[in-house]
Design a protein around this motif. Structure first.
Motif, short mmCIF file in Angstrom:
data_model
loop_
_atom_site.label_atom_id
_atom_site.label_comp_id
_atom_site.label_asym_id
_atom_site.label_seq_id
_atom_site.Cartn_x
_atom_site.Cartn_y
_atom_site.Cartn_z
N ALA A 149 -33.35 -16.04 45.03
CA ALA A 149 -34.12 -15.56 44.32
C ALA A 149 -34.81 -13.98 44.35
CB ALA A 149 -35.34 -16.34 44.47
N ASN A 150 -34.50 -13.02 43.52
CA ASN A 150 -34.68 -12.20 44.01
C ASN A 150 -36.03 -11.53 43.93
OD1 ASN A 150 -34.58 -8.94 44.66
ND2 ASN A 150 -33.31 -8.61 43.21
N TRP A 151 -36.96 -11.42 45.07
CA TRP A 151 -38.25 -10.60 45.22
C TRP A 151 -38.75 -9.22 44.45
CZ3 TRP A 151 -41.53 -14.66 48.82
CH2 TRP A 151 -41.03 -15.67 48.18
N LYS A 152 -38.14 -8.90 44.81
CA LYS A 152 -37.76 -7.51 44.52
C LYS A 152 -39.10 -6.69 45.43
CE LYS A 152 -35.48 -7.72 40.03
NZ LYS A 152 -34.75 -6.62 39.22
N MET A 153 -39.80 -5.42 44.79
CA MET A 153 -40.60 -4.66 45.69
C MET A 153 -42.36 -5.58 45.56
SD MET A 153 -42.32 -1.22 47.10
CE MET A 153 -42.73 -1.15 44.99
N GLY A 210 -26.40 -3.17 46.78
CA GLY A 210 -25.73 -2.23 45.35
C GLY A 210 -26.16 -2.83 44.66
N HIS A 211 -27.75 -3.93 44.24
CA HIS A 211 -28.29 -3.73 43.03
C HIS A 211 -28.60 -2.39 42.03
CE1 HIS A 211 -31.52 -5.38 40.54
NE2 HIS A 211 -31.49 -6.78 40.36
N SER A 212 -28.79 -2.69 40.63
CA SER A 212 -28.49 -1.72 40.00
C SER A 212 -29.88 -0.65 39.70
CB SER A 212 -28.30 -2.47 38.24
OG SER A 212 -29.17 -2.53 37.74
N TYR A 226 -22.21 -10.85 38.68
CA TYR A 226 -22.48 -9.97 37.49
C TYR A 226 -23.93 -9.77 36.75
CZ TYR A 226 -21.48 -8.54 32.56
OH TYR A 226 -21.76 -7.83 31.51
N GLU A 227 -24.11 -8.21 36.36
CA GLU A 227 -25.81 -8.54 36.63
C GLU A 227 -25.67 -7.27 35.37
OE1 GLU A 227 -28.98 -10.07 38.86
OE2 GLU A 227 -28.65 -8.24 39.34
N PRO A 228 -25.46 -7.36 34.05
CA PRO A 228 -25.56 -6.51 32.94
C PRO A 228 -26.94 -5.41 33.41
CG PRO A 228 -25.43 -8.58 31.79
CD PRO A 228 -25.17 -8.60 33.61
N ILE A 234 -31.30 -6.92 32.57
CA ILE A 234 -31.98 -7.18 34.25
C ILE A 234 -33.66 -6.77 33.47
CG2 ILE A 234 -32.70 -6.26 35.87
CD1 ILE A 234 -29.72 -6.03 36.41
N GLY A 235 -34.88 -7.57 33.83
CA GLY A 235 -35.64 -7.81 33.55
C GLY A 235 -35.94 -7.21 32.18
N THR A 236 -35.40 -7.48 31.17
CA THR A 236 -36.07 -7.00 29.50
C THR A 236 -35.76 -8.18 28.81
OG1 THR A 236 -33.51 -7.07 29.04
CG2 THR A 236 -34.22 -4.90 29.84
N GLY A 267 -29.61 -11.46 34.90
CA GLY A 267 -30.20 -11.16 33.71
C GLY A 267 -31.34 -11.51 32.87
N SER A 268 -32.66 -11.45 33.75
CA SER A 268 -33.60 -12.14 32.64
C SER A 268 -32.86 -14.02 32.47
CB SER A 268 -33.54 -11.98 31.08
OG SER A 268 -34.10 -10.52 30.70
N VAL A 269 -32.62 -14.63 33.36
CA VAL A 269 -32.22 -16.04 33.79
C VAL A 269 -34.07 -16.66 33.70
CG1 VAL A 269 -31.54 -18.03 34.99
CG2 VAL A 269 -29.19 -16.01 34.41
N VAL A 304 -31.48 -14.47 39.90
CA VAL A 304 -33.14 -14.30 39.11
C VAL A 304 -33.99 -13.42 39.63
CG1 VAL A 304 -34.66 -16.21 38.57
CG2 VAL A 304 -32.52 -16.75 39.14
N GLY A 305 -34.64 -12.13 39.00
CA GLY A 305 -35.33 -11.81 39.60
C GLY A 305 -37.09 -12.51 38.66
N GLY A 306 -37.22 -11.13 37.70
CA GLY A 306 -38.84 -12.00 37.31
C GLY A 306 -39.21 -13.37 37.95
N ALA A 307 -38.35 -14.46 36.47
CA ALA A 307 -38.60 -16.00 36.22
C ALA A 307 -38.80 -16.30 38.32
CB ALA A 307 -37.64 -16.65 36.69
#
Ligand code: PEP
Length: 270
Positions: free
Chosen positions: A24-28, A114-116, A186-188, A192-194, A232-234, A253-256
């Motif tokens: 789980a990548n919560w970002k900021m 190295g996150h995009s 692998y994160e095209p 990501i976040g789209t 990528g938008s999982v 997984v970001g947003g979710a």
């Protein structure tokens, strides 16, 4: 104290023999109080078999690491603590940076490098990403190395070239004996976040190509032990399909992952 998951350890995939990893990548996002509330709810929603299926790493902002470390310990929650970034330097006059040693001392197990967003917004190069991965490895943690192509690069047929270029510094400088501890995400970039994830066929094909590249560079045995995540938008509706691909061992997984109900549903769906 809740001891319901005392005996829990993820089991390897019976075919690949690799341990699955859902991160789980919560970002900021989320302050430390919100972070504690989210993991407590998530723990409550997940079942023992979810923790046996995959290791689940939670990557909050730095400010929540200590709080989550204490929560996991106090309530014996079998999550693994993760970080989103790290300095490539060990210590010194690097204002604003956090070293791998500091993260290891907090019980961090995985560090995203190295996150995009870091490559694009903060100008991180693949050489710097490799140095960060080596700093992580040097303290016994595992790097999650993110690679991925842009929409234009995919359309131009340059995907494999881009991924090879991004991986090259790691494959040529990382200690060979520890390469099997690297996780590659692998994160095209276009996914990501789209809300538009890659088609499973695209992920399958690219996953195979990455595994092939690894085999050529580090040999079949090591390549077969390196874990690949897709990111990528999982979401709870597509996670299972990605996890059922032979070369994909996990998800980033970001947003979710920012909502306990959604993330729990996603993990359970796998
Ligand atoms: C990510 O941040 O690595 C990511 C994949 O984000 P999202 O799931 O929101 O696309």
């Amino acid at each position: 104290m809740n001891r319901k998951y005392d005996d829990l350890l993820p089991s390897p995939d019976p075919v690949s023999h690799r341990l699955r990893l859902i991160s789980a990548n919560w970002k900021m996002n989320l302050n430390h109080l919100e972070a504690i509330a989210l993991v407590q709810k998530l723990y409550h929603l997940l079942r023992p078999e979810d923790f046996r299926y995959a290791e689940i790493s939670i990557h909050p902002p730095f400010t929540s690491l200590r709080s989550l470390q204490l929560s996991f310990e106090a309530d014996r929650m079998p999550f693994t603590l993760g970080a989103q970034n790290v300095s490539d330097q060990a210590s010194g006059a690097f204002t604003g940076e956090v070293s791998a040693q500091m993260l290891a001392k907090l019980g961090v197990g995985y560090v995203i490098v190295g996150h995009s967003e870091r490559r694009r917004l903060f100008g991180e190069t693949s050489e710097e990403v490799a140095r960060k991965a080596i700093a992580v490895q040097g303290t016994g943690m595992h790097p999650i190395v993110c690679i991925g192509e842009s929409n234009d690069e995919r359309r131009a047929g340059q995907t494999l070239e881009v991924l090879t270029h991004q991986l090259d510094p790691i494959l040529s400088t990382y200690p060979a004996k520890d390469l099997d501890g690297v996780v590659i995400a692998y994160e095209p970039i276009w996914a990501i976040g789209t809300g538009e994830s890659a088609e499973p066929e695209v992920v399958e094909e690219t996953g195979m190509a990455i595994r092939h590249l690894l085999t050529e560079r580090v040999g079949a045995e090591t390549a077969s032990r390196i874990r690949l995540q897709y990111g990528g938008s999982v979401n709870p509706g597509n996670a299972h399909e990605f996890m059922s691909l032979g070369d994909i061992d996990g998800l980033l997984v970001g947003g979710a992952s920012l909502d306990a109900d959604t993330f729990a549903m996603l993990v359970k769906s796998c």
